[in-house]
Design an enzyme around this catalytic site. Sequence first.
Site: not given
Ligand code: 5RP
Length: 216
Positions: A31, A82, A97-98, A104
């Site tokens: 992310g 993370d 979100g990604g 993860e």
């Molecule tokens: C990806 C994730 C990311 O860590 C999470 O979505 C946060 O993303 P960002 O650092 O872009 O805000 O879980 O699967």
Amino acid sequence: MSGSADAEKQAAAEAAAELAEDGMAVGLGTGSTVAFLLPALAARNLSIHCVATSPATERQAVDLGIEVGPFDGIGRLDIAIDGADQIAPDGWVIKGGGGAHFREKIVAAAADRFVVIADSSKPVDSLTPPVPLELAKFGLAATLRELGQVELRDAPESPDGGVIADYGGPLGDPAELAARLAATPGVVEHGMFPPELVSAVLVGRGDTVERLTIPA
Ligand code: 5RP
């Protein structure tokens, strides 16, 4: 994303990079916050061996000269770092979100310490939908029917061949929902990470980095 959010992500990421030490096996999340972690780690010139949770993270890390290898011959990691989409006061975290939450979660669970890094928009009073899911392709329609309120994400399949989707039904008690999702055949993994998995949360807020306390 605003410049100040990026500055907060960078501050949290740089603080987390300081937790890595020579000789460690390190799990790298995915992310935009992790994108700030990687240069901070590279700048420390440590002798570390890393495992990446996505091809994008692996590419960026390798380009920066960080040693990244496969995660099939390593039984444990010293630390994993993370990002997160939502962080509740009781330590429950929503990730994915990604769409990388399957890998993860495996990496977080294998780490002695799982450190979450985030900007100040991520701590919330209580978790709200959506909850990211990775679903098996086999029997997808039946899994969707069983789950109820789920939307397939307009995203490529995961590196492990899973379908990325989002549960949009009521969240209620996180432990109950996490158990229900985990018990539904066809759900490869869900994006709810329990407090037991989380060792530390570092949140960039303005010019400072706050360390949130996870209730025992
Ligand atoms: C990806 C994730 C990311 O860590 C999470 O979505 C946060 O993303 P960002 O650092 O872009 O805000 O879980 O699967």
